[in-house]
Design a protein around this motif. Structure first.
Motif, PDB file in Angstrom:
ATOM      1  N   ILE A   1     -12.698  -6.600   5.018  1.00 51.69           N
ATOM      2  CA  ILE A   1     -11.512  -6.966   5.805  1.00 51.69           C
ATOM      3  C   ILE A   1     -10.266  -6.425   5.127  1.00 51.69           C
ATOM      4  N   TRP A   2      -9.322  -5.966   5.915  1.00 50.70           N
ATOM      5  CA  TRP A   2      -8.051  -5.476   5.406  1.00 50.70           C
ATOM      6  C   TRP A   2      -6.930  -5.873   6.358  1.00 50.70           C
ATOM      7  N   ASN A   3      -5.708  -5.829   5.867  1.00 52.20           N
ATOM      8  CA  ASN A   3      -4.542  -6.182   6.675  1.00 52.20           C
ATOM      9  C   ASN A   3      -3.752  -4.946   7.077  1.00 52.20           C
ATOM     10  N   GLU A   4      -3.078  -5.070   8.212  1.00 53.88           N
ATOM     11  CA  GLU A   4      -2.244  -4.001   8.747  1.00 53.88           C
ATOM     12  C   GLU A   4      -0.940  -4.626   9.242  1.00 53.88           C
ATOM     13  N   PRO A   5       0.121  -3.808   9.370  1.00 56.87           N
ATOM     14  CA  PRO A   5       1.349  -4.351   9.952  1.00 56.87           C
ATOM     15  C   PRO A   5       1.117  -4.722  11.423  1.00 56.87           C
ATOM     16  N   ILE A   6       1.831  -5.719  11.906  1.00 59.49           N
ATOM     17  CA  ILE A   6       1.702  -6.115  13.321  1.00 59.49           C
ATOM     18  C   ILE A   6       2.987  -6.800  13.750  1.00 59.49           C
ATOM     19  N   THR A   7       3.366  -6.619  15.009  1.00 55.12           N
ATOM     20  CA  THR A   7       4.441  -7.427  15.578  1.00 55.12           C
ATOM     21  C   THR A   7       3.930  -8.061  16.863  1.00 55.12           C
ATOM     22  N   TYR A   8       4.478  -9.232  17.188  1.00 57.69           N
ATOM     23  CA  TYR A   8       4.016  -9.967  18.360  1.00 57.69           C
ATOM     24  C   TYR A   8       4.436  -9.271  19.645  1.00 57.69           C
ATOM     25  N   LYS A   9       3.495  -9.169  20.565  1.00 61.77           N
ATOM     26  CA  LYS A   9       3.781  -8.687  21.919  1.00 61.77           C
ATOM     27  C   LYS A   9       2.983  -9.565  22.875  1.00 61.77           C
ATOM     28  N   LYS A  10       3.635 -10.146  23.847  1.00 65.48           N
ATOM     29  CA  LYS A  10       2.974 -11.086  24.757  1.00 65.48           C
ATOM     30  C   LYS A  10       1.731 -10.470  25.403  1.00 65.48           C
ATOM     31  N   GLY A  11       0.615 -11.189  25.298  1.00 71.82           N
ATOM     32  CA  GLY A  11      -0.620 -10.760  25.958  1.00 71.82           C
ATOM     33  C   GLY A  11      -1.391  -9.693  25.207  1.00 71.82           C
ATOM     34  N   ALA A  12      -0.915  -9.302  24.012  1.00 72.44           N
ATOM     35  CA  ALA A  12      -1.633  -8.301  23.211  1.00 72.44           C
ATOM     36  C   ALA A  12      -2.263  -8.980  22.004  1.00 72.44           C
ATOM     37  N   ALA A  13      -3.370  -8.407  21.514  1.00 68.63           N
ATOM     38  CA  ALA A  13      -4.015  -8.955  20.319  1.00 68.63           C
ATOM     39  C   ALA A  13      -3.009  -8.993  19.169  1.00 68.63           C
ATOM     40  N   TYR A  14      -3.012 -10.065  18.415  1.00 70.20           N
ATOM     41  CA  TYR A  14      -2.035 -10.305  17.348  1.00 70.20           C
ATOM     42  C   TYR A  14      -2.811 -10.660  16.090  1.00 70.20           C
ATOM     43  N   LEU A  15      -3.417  -9.639  15.478  1.00 69.42           N
ATOM     44  CA  LEU A  15      -4.266  -9.859  14.305  1.00 69.42           C
ATOM     45  C   LEU A  15      -3.604  -9.337  13.031  1.00 69.42           C
ATOM     46  N   GLY A  16      -3.221  -8.053  13.059  1.00 70.73           N
ATOM     47  CA  GLY A  16      -2.743  -7.443  11.821  1.00 70.73           C
ATOM     48  C   GLY A  16      -3.853  -7.326  10.801  1.00 70.73           C
ATOM     49  N   SER A  17      -5.091  -7.179  11.292  1.00 69.70           N
ATOM     50  CA  SER A  17      -6.249  -7.063  10.408  1.00 69.70           C
ATOM     51  C   SER A  17      -7.293  -6.176  11.061  1.00 69.70           C
ATOM     52  N   GLY A  18      -8.119  -5.569  10.231  1.00 74.96           N
ATOM     53  CA  GLY A  18      -9.310  -4.866  10.691  1.00 74.96           C
ATOM     54  C   GLY A  18     -10.487  -5.342   9.861  1.00 74.96           C
TER      55      GLY A  18
ATOM     56  N   ALA B   1       0.845  -1.201   0.000  1.00 77.67           N
ATOM     57  CA  ALA B   1       0.000   0.000   0.000  1.00 77.67           C
ATOM     58  C   ALA B   1       0.874   1.244   0.000  1.00 77.67           C
ATOM     59  N   ALA B   2       0.300   2.343  -0.508  1.00 78.72           N
ATOM     60  CA  ALA B   2       1.059   3.594  -0.620  1.00 78.72           C
ATOM     61  C   ALA B   2       1.564   4.060   0.744  1.00 78.72           C
ATOM     62  N   ASP B   3       0.700   3.956   1.762  1.00 78.39           N
ATOM     63  CA  ASP B   3       1.111   4.420   3.096  1.00 78.39           C
ATOM     64  C   ASP B   3       1.760   3.309   3.925  1.00 78.39           C
ATOM     65  N   GLY B   4       1.729   2.067   3.384  1.00 77.00           N
ATOM     66  CA  GLY B   4       2.325   0.946   4.103  1.00 77.00           C
ATOM     67  C   GLY B   4       1.574   0.560   5.368  1.00 77.00           C
ATOM     68  N   LYS B   5       0.369   1.134   5.567  1.00 74.93           N
ATOM     69  CA  LYS B   5      -0.354   0.903   6.820  1.00 74.93           C
ATOM     70  C   LYS B   5      -1.621   0.075   6.659  1.00 74.93           C
TER      71      LYS B   5
END
Ligand code: CA
Ligand code: CA
Length: 587
Positions: free
Chosen positions: A438-455, A394-398
């Protein structure tokens, strides 16, 4: 002296409920034994079929309430339990990890156990529990802080209490445990937090671990406290280190097929939802990006925890279709031993029971957009333009390209169990017709946090209904009849030899349908939404039916246009038991 003990024992047995131990033979015989309900699924095949025909199409008009039981308190959230009934005692679980023992004749409470839940539990999709298990002198259930508890079935005293996994990392537990040959077998929940799905077997008497089987490739299993074998082959279908937080939550629990001596467990979505982070360049090259064994059904050896076979419903899963749906063992019309499973991805699969091999797949919801079909090997034929886009392009990478996908992430069918009738040969599937942006977003793993990378935004596909109970012929995939419901269906289904199909609606109606025509023969308004699982049994020569009412579960937690269909529904928490009085039970 002996005569005195025998007399006292007899007196105790005659005096009241409880007291006899549940054996492996009792569990194996659950479907045929109509005076009790000892297993999740009303028998190990999970057919949710009762051979009782005292209550039938001709007399279901005469079914009346016998008693009701309130779960009380301020914790009126989704009630998804399937009751267990033994020796005149009914065991139900409630929201917020509670368990109740109730006199099945009178509805009086015998005892109650409330788990003390810590701050910071991370249930993704309401504080539900789907039921208990019973074996020996104990009743067992799992808690939202990912523990498994054994209680004395007669007193409610804690026998043992063991940790399944670390709730601070996002693990929880909501399924009914499974008992096989003295082992208590559990899965885990938490697929939205980058956990690793696992099946664990413990000695039911002591709670000591016997084996563990992680379901994501690269992780090591254990047997009797030692490392056993690695699951799959490291990096065969996962790039880099993504397998370490690879999801695959076994959150619906599993089943046991005695005829093939196999545990069958479903596994949830690979983590994160953004499938481009789990691809390895060319999507199909060497099946990298398939992400085994997420979104699959696994056959597991109950003695050792070794994987015997796997069938992946959604490789390269990118829509949160999971793959946990229950697997029902049955015989087709030619007598072949089969499994049927209605996947969240919208397809109804038939598998071979010996090998797990693919037999057939047919759509059970309309408008499936992510795949154009299933090929002869059981692999989806993807519609690539309907896969949510890669945010790095994506243009904004987000935010990657938004696509409309159907079914929605809540699935053509979610957790709520379907039923089979060996009498009609049909499956009765509680389904929903809805889609999502549905769309995808960048995400990195963090313990105990939601790990979707999607909206996502969920939306109905039709104005007049989302819910759809369907009678499906498993041999042809043909739709025999359909009942449409305004709100999404979220309750279990049950069939009986009396020709009845029972289920409930979020609007509160508990309904009995004609198993051949779909005609509504009887209904009762329970006062809150039904998201529980009906059971039936006989007591003192009469047939009883029980269902819990209490609106909640995953649906009301998500907004979008679906919210309008459910935001007026009242919460609750009442267990309803119905009875066909003997004098009205004409056959
Ligand atoms: Ca039984
Ligand atoms: Ca999921």
């Amino acid at each position: 002296m002996n005569r005195f003990i025998i007399a006292v024992t007899a007196a105790l047995l005659a005096a009241g409920p409880g007291l006899t131990a549940v054996t492996e033979a009792d569990l194996a015989n659950d479907t045929a034994s109509t005076g009790d309900v000892l297993t999740n699924g009303m028998g190990r095949h999970l057919q949710r079929h009762s051979p009782l025909d005292t209550l039938n199409k001709e007399n279901v008009d005469n079914l009346v309430p016998a008693w009701a039981f309130s779960l009380g308190g301020e914790k009126q959230r989704g009630q998804e339990t399937q009751p267990i009934i033994h020796d005149g005692v009914m065991y139900i679980t409630g929201s917020y990890s509670r368990l109740y023992a109730i006199d099945a004749k009178t509805g009086e409470e015998l005892w109650q156990y409330d788990a003390r839940l810590p701050e910071g539990i991370l249930p993704c999709c309401d504080v539900v529990n789907r039921g208990a298990a019973i074996f020996g002198d104990n009743v067992y259930f799992g808690t939202l802080d990912a523990r498994i508890v054994a209680l004395n079935k007669d007193t409610g005293d804690v026998v043992w209490n063991k940790k399944i996994a670390d709730y601070k990392a996002g693990y929880s537990y909501t399924a009914a445990p499974l008992i096989v040959d003295g082992l208590i077998i559990t899965g885990n929940s938490g697929g939205e937090f980058g956990i690793v799905g696992e099946v664990q077997a413990r000695d039911a008497e002591t709670g000591e671990l016997v084996w563990t089987r992680p379901v994501i490739e690269g992780h090591m299993g254990t047997l009797n406290g030692e490392e056993s074998t690695m699951t799959g082959t490291l990096n065969a279908t996962w790039p880099g280190d993504m397998w370490k937080t690879g999801g695959g939550a076994t959150w619906l629990g599993g089943s046991y097929d005695a005829e093939t001596d196999t545990l069958v467990f479903g596994t949830g979505n690979p983590a994160p939802w953004n499938s481009h982070l789990r691809d390895a360049g060319t999507p199909t090259e060497g099946n990298k990006g398939d992400n085994l064994y997420a979104a699959s059904r696994l056959g597991i050896d109950p003695a050792t925890g070794e994987i015997k076979w796997h069938f992946q419903t959604t490789p390269r899963e990118g829509w949160d279709y999971d793959g946990v749906n229950e697997v029902v063992a049955y015989n087709d019309r030619e007598g072949n031993k089969r499994y049927a499973t209605a996947d969240r991805n919208g397809y109804f699969y038939v598998l071979d029971r010996e090998t797990g091999d693919f037999i057939s797949a047919t759509p059970f919801v309309k408008d499936i957009s992510w795949a154009s079909g299933i090929d002869e090997n059981g692999r989806p034929i993807f519609v690539e333009e309907n896969r949510p886009g890669d945010p790095t392009e994506a243009a904004d990478g987000k935010k990657g390209e938004v696509v409309f996908a159907s079914p929605s992430f809540l699935g053509g069918k979610n957790w709520m169990p379907m039923a089979h009738s060996p009498k009609t040969g049909l499956f009765y599937v509680p389904s929903n017709e809805w889609g999502m942006d549905i769309w995808n977003e960048p995400i990195t793993y963090k313990k105990g946090a939601a790990y979707l990378g999607s909206g996502f935004t969920i939306k109905p596909n039709y104005e007049d209904h989302i819910g759809s109970l369907k009678a499906i012929d498993p041999d042809t995939g043909e739709l025999k009849w359909e009942f449409k419901n305004d709100a999404p269906l979220w309750a279990g289904v049950m069939t009986t030899a009396g020709g009845l199909v029972f289920t409930g609606t979020p609007e509160g109606k508990f309904i009995a349908f004609d198993d051949e025509t779909g005609e509504e023969l009887w209904s009762f308004q329970t006062g809150s939404g039904i998201v529980g699982q009906p059971v039936t049994w006989e007591q003192d020569g009469e047939q009883f039916v029980t269902v819990i009412s209490g609106w909640g579960g995953a649906v009301p937690l998500w907004g979008g246009e679906v919210a309008k269909k459910v935001n007026y529904l009242n919460q609750g928490g009442t267990l309803w038991t119905f009875r066909l009085p003997e004098q009205l039970a004409s056959r």
